[in-house]
Design a protein around this motif. Structure first.
Motif, PDB file in Angstrom:
ATOM      1  N   MET A  32       0.676   0.670 -12.069  1.00 12.97           N
ATOM      2  CA  MET A  32       1.746  -0.142 -12.615  1.00 12.97           C
ATOM      3  C   MET A  32       2.938   0.766 -12.915  1.00 12.97           C
ATOM      4  N   VAL A  58      -1.472  -5.127 -17.902  1.00 12.20           N
ATOM      5  CA  VAL A  58      -2.144  -4.770 -16.652  1.00 12.20           C
ATOM      6  C   VAL A  58      -3.623  -5.130 -16.768  1.00 12.20           C
ATOM      7  N   TRP A 106       0.429  -7.046 -14.061  1.00  9.98           N
ATOM      8  CA  TRP A 106       0.077  -6.173 -12.950  1.00  9.98           C
ATOM      9  C   TRP A 106      -1.440  -6.205 -12.789  1.00  9.98           C
TER      10      TRP A 106
END
Length: 84
Positions: A13, A23, A78
């Motif tokens: 990320m 994430v 992400w």
């Protein structure tokens, strides 16, 4: 709703200085762990970490992450679905 960005194997990320981030990363044992950070409306920092009941599938991890992202105005989630 947060944009979902799937990362290529080995890709990380991007760094986020002061922006909210979240994430989800796959582990080698098939679980998916989410981490993140944002700020409350008052400016106080708030962190995100997966609960045990949300790590057994990508679907569960993503569902929990999306709820948190909406609550704390995270624009992008992400996703690293490959643990290598």
């Amino acid at each position: 709703m947060a944009e979902l960005v799937y990362l290529r194997p080995g890709e990380k990320m991007p760094d986020h200085e002061e922006e909210p981030w979240l994430v989800i990363e796959a582990s080698s044992d098939g679980r998916f762990f989410g981490t993140g950070a944002s700020r409350r409306a008052c400016g106080e920092w708030v962190g995100y970490g997966s609960l045990a009941e949300h790590v057994n599938s990508l679907k569960d991890a993503l569902s929990a992450a999306q709820e948190w992202a909406e609550k704390y105005q995270v624009q992008t989630i992400w996703i690293q679905a490959d643990p290598s």
